[in-house]
Write an enzyme that holds these catalytic residues in place. Structure first.
Site, PDB file in Angstrom:
ATOM      1  N   SER A  22       8.996 -39.244   2.377  1.00 20.90           N
ATOM      2  CA  SER A  22       7.933 -39.284   4.200  1.00 20.90           C
ATOM      3  C   SER A  22       7.393 -38.490   4.208  1.00 20.90           C
ATOM      4  O   SER A  22       8.164 -36.968   4.457  1.00 20.90           O
ATOM      5  CB  SER A  22       8.944 -39.858   4.947  1.00 20.90           C
TER       6      SER A  22
ATOM      7  N   LYS B  27       5.499 -46.145   6.982  1.00 22.95           N
ATOM      8  CA  LYS B  27       6.674 -45.639   6.997  1.00 22.95           C
ATOM      9  C   LYS B  27       7.254 -45.094   8.086  1.00 22.95           C
ATOM     10  O   LYS B  27       8.419 -45.252   8.700  1.00 22.95           O
ATOM     11  CB  LYS B  27       7.014 -44.877   5.356  1.00 22.95           C
TER      12      LYS B  27
ATOM     13  N   LYS C 174      10.713 -35.434  11.980  1.00 25.58           N
ATOM     14  CA  LYS C 174       9.177 -34.897  11.096  1.00 25.58           C
ATOM     15  C   LYS C 174       8.917 -35.719  10.967  1.00 25.58           C
ATOM     16  O   LYS C 174       7.799 -36.175  11.096  1.00 25.58           O
ATOM     17  CB  LYS C 174       9.984 -34.259   9.560  1.00 25.58           C
TER      18      LYS C 174
HETATM   19  P1  NAD Z   1      17.745 -33.999   1.617  1.00 24.65           P
HETATM   20  O1  NAD Z   1      17.673 -33.099   2.006  1.00 24.65           O
HETATM   21  O2  NAD Z   1      18.734 -34.579   1.019  1.00 24.65           O
HETATM   22  O3  NAD Z   1      17.355 -34.266  -0.452  1.00 24.65           O
HETATM   23  C1  NAD Z   1      15.895 -32.968  -0.607  1.00 24.65           C
HETATM   24  C2  NAD Z   1      16.539 -32.278  -2.019  1.00 24.65           C
HETATM   25  O4  NAD Z   1      15.041 -31.471  -2.328  1.00 24.65           O
HETATM   26  C3  NAD Z   1      17.536 -31.514  -1.975  1.00 24.65           C
HETATM   27  O5  NAD Z   1      18.321 -31.467  -2.690  1.00 24.65           O
HETATM   28  C4  NAD Z   1      16.932 -30.067  -2.001  1.00 24.65           C
HETATM   29  O6  NAD Z   1      17.110 -28.742  -3.121  1.00 24.65           O
HETATM   30  C5  NAD Z   1      15.752 -30.640  -2.875  1.00 24.65           C
HETATM   31  N1  NAD Z   1      14.357 -29.718  -3.067  1.00 24.65           N
HETATM   32  C6  NAD Z   1      14.029 -28.778  -2.322  1.00 24.65           C
HETATM   33  N2  NAD Z   1      12.486 -28.616  -2.326  1.00 24.65           N
HETATM   34  C7  NAD Z   1      12.510 -28.317  -3.360  1.00 24.65           C
HETATM   35  C8  NAD Z   1      11.664 -28.041  -4.500  1.00 24.65           C
HETATM   36  N3  NAD Z   1      10.451 -27.448  -4.146  1.00 24.65           N
HETATM   37  N4  NAD Z   1      11.872 -28.460  -6.504  1.00 24.65           N
HETATM   38  C9  NAD Z   1      12.950 -28.727  -5.871  1.00 24.65           C
HETATM   39  N5  NAD Z   1      13.454 -29.866  -5.425  1.00 24.65           N
HETATM   40  C10 NAD Z   1      13.755 -29.486  -3.965  1.00 24.65           C
HETATM   41  O7  NAD Z   1      16.838 -35.215   1.705  1.00 24.65           O
HETATM   42  P2  NAD Z   1      16.394 -36.626   1.858  1.00 24.65           P
HETATM   43  O8  NAD Z   1      17.453 -38.008   2.647  1.00 24.65           O
HETATM   44  O9  NAD Z   1      17.428 -37.002   0.017  1.00 24.65           O
HETATM   45  O10 NAD Z   1      15.016 -36.768   1.700  1.00 24.65           O
HETATM   46  C11 NAD Z   1      14.450 -37.031   0.803  1.00 24.65           C
HETATM   47  C12 NAD Z   1      13.612 -37.982   1.610  1.00 24.65           C
HETATM   48  O11 NAD Z   1      12.887 -38.871   1.624  1.00 24.65           O
HETATM   49  C13 NAD Z   1      12.685 -37.231   2.761  1.00 24.65           C
HETATM   50  O12 NAD Z   1      11.338 -37.444   2.742  1.00 24.65           O
HETATM   51  C14 NAD Z   1      13.194 -38.282   3.447  1.00 24.65           C
HETATM   52  O13 NAD Z   1      12.717 -38.030   5.178  1.00 24.65           O
HETATM   53  C15 NAD Z   1      13.055 -39.911   2.939  1.00 24.65           C
HETATM   54  N6  NAD Z   1      14.027 -40.297   3.140  1.00 24.65           N
HETATM   55  C16 NAD Z   1      15.599 -40.526   3.647  1.00 24.65           C
HETATM   56  C17 NAD Z   1      16.118 -41.591   4.042  1.00 24.65           C
HETATM   57  C18 NAD Z   1      18.142 -40.759   3.787  1.00 24.65           C
HETATM   58  O14 NAD Z   1      17.930 -42.024   5.053  1.00 24.65           O
HETATM   59  N7  NAD Z   1      18.217 -39.982   4.075  1.00 24.65           N
HETATM   60  C19 NAD Z   1      15.983 -42.577   3.938  1.00 24.65           C
HETATM   61  C20 NAD Z   1      14.355 -42.700   3.594  1.00 24.65           C
HETATM   62  C21 NAD Z   1      13.788 -41.772   3.647  1.00 24.65           C
END
Ligand code: NAD
Length: 299
Positions: free
Chosen positions: A97, A172, A240
């Site tokens: 997102s 979104k 965010k």
């Molecule tokens: P998270 O923080 O759990 O996971 C993000 C991952 O990205 C981490 O494991 C981190 O180590 C990795 N990362 C960061 N920078 C990196 C890089 N440069 N190279 C490789 N890996 C890297 O976040 P999440 O909850 O999994 O969310 C991911 C996306 O999905 C976000 O944009 C969030 O807003 C969106 N989202 C989350 C949810 C939810 O319920 N958690 C639901 C819908 C959408």
């Protein structure tokens, strides 16, 4: 026939989404800068890459699920990043997102290099990611969506083409604003009820059958009664998403209100050092404001 697929970013969402694609028989290469997040996928048959760029060598379709705009723009656009390094014909799909301006930039840069690109933010939380029931909002060329529809189908049945790049992340942000406003209103209501001597589960059960019902009430048994505030969906990520919503509102001169109220709670949680906790932790802040003694967690 399945195409070799890659996944970069294996956090709370990326890990179960990649797992579901893998389960459907796709050859899968994964990378996350936190190597621990790759372990369960490697045990299930995925190949661990040494870097994001290394994923490109193994995969024709590469998904990213990263925290937000800074990480996504860095991984895609930095010199030697995904767009610089991908072989022509590669399809890149960003499930994160982000600001709507990000997919617009990425699509233009990708097309200039002979690559395909889609934004595909998802909704449904970690529960939906595990159960492969996510809603997927797609922005970009419809033909690219058809190219990857089979893989997207492994992470969710509800795949919607919203419009050109940027349209899906706009929707979104609207969805997340509505979901967090619902959740904050629900938590304020429950704290008031608790202070008035009502029982939390009774309140939730009755409101579920009444006009105040919303998905937010699922948090009562998942997070509020057990007082489990591990993510889930981190406060920092919801903050965010509200920034994104407010940025779009400012750009279009739409005088919004509720997103600002909800963001005050996210900001309070961030100030209290709770940014990595689930957004339901805001319940504890409302308890404090109301001088309500927290209940002991249910056994
Ligand atoms: P998270 O923080 O759990 O996971 C993000 C991952 O990205 C981490 O494991 C981190 O180590 C990795 N990362 C960061 N920078 C990196 C890089 N440069 N190279 C490789 N890996 C890297 O976040 P999440 O909850 O999994 O969310 C991911 C996306 O999905 C976000 O944009 C969030 O807003 C969106 N989202 C989350 C949810 C939810 O319920 N958690 C639901 C819908 C959408």
């Amino acid at each position: 026939m399945t195409v070799p697929t890659g996944f970069i970013g294996l956090g709370n969402m990326g890990n179960p989404m990649a797992g579901n694609v893998l389960k459907n028989g796709y050859a899968m290469t994964v990378f996350d800068m936190n190597r621990k997040t790759m372990e369960n996928l490697v045990a299930a048959g995925a190949k661990a890459a040494a870097s994001a760029i290394d994923v490109l060598k193994q995969a024709d379709v590469v998904f990213t699920s990263l925290p937000g705009t800074p990480e996504v723009e860095d991984v895609y656009l930095r010199p030697g990043g995904l767009i610089d390094s991908a072989k022509p014909g590669t399809t890149l799909v960003d499930l994160s997102s982000v600001l709507p301006s990000t997919p617009r930039k990425l699509e233009a840069a990708a097309k200039a290099k002979g690559l395909r690109f889609l934004e595909a933010p998802v909704s449904g939380g970690v529960t939906g990611a595990r159960a492969a029931t996510l809603a997927i909002m797609v922005g970009g060329d419809a033909a690219v969506l058809e190219h990857v529809r089979g893989i997207l189908r492994c992470i969710g049945p509800n795949i919607h083409h919203i419009g050109p790049a940027g349209a899906a992340n706009t929707l979104k942000a609207i969805n997340n604003m509505m979901s967090t406003v619902n959740a904050c209103a629900m938590m304020e209501g429950l704290v008031l009820g608790l202070k008035a001597g009502l029982d939390m589960k009774t309140m939730a059960d009755v409101i579920k059958q009444s006009s105040g019902n919303s998905n937010a009430l699922a948090r009562v048994e998942r997070a509020l009664i057990p007082r489990n505030f591990e993510p889930g969906f981190k406060v920092a990520l919801m903050n965010k998403d509200l920034d994104t919503f407010n940025t779009i509102a400012r750009t279009l001169h739409v005088p919004v209100s509720f997103s600002n109220l909800a963001q005050r709670y996210q900001q309070t949680a961030l100030a209290a050092g709770l940014g990595e906790k689930d957004t339901s932790v805001i319940f504890t802040l409302i308890e404090q404001l109301a001088a309500l003694q927290p209940a002991a967690p249910a056994k």
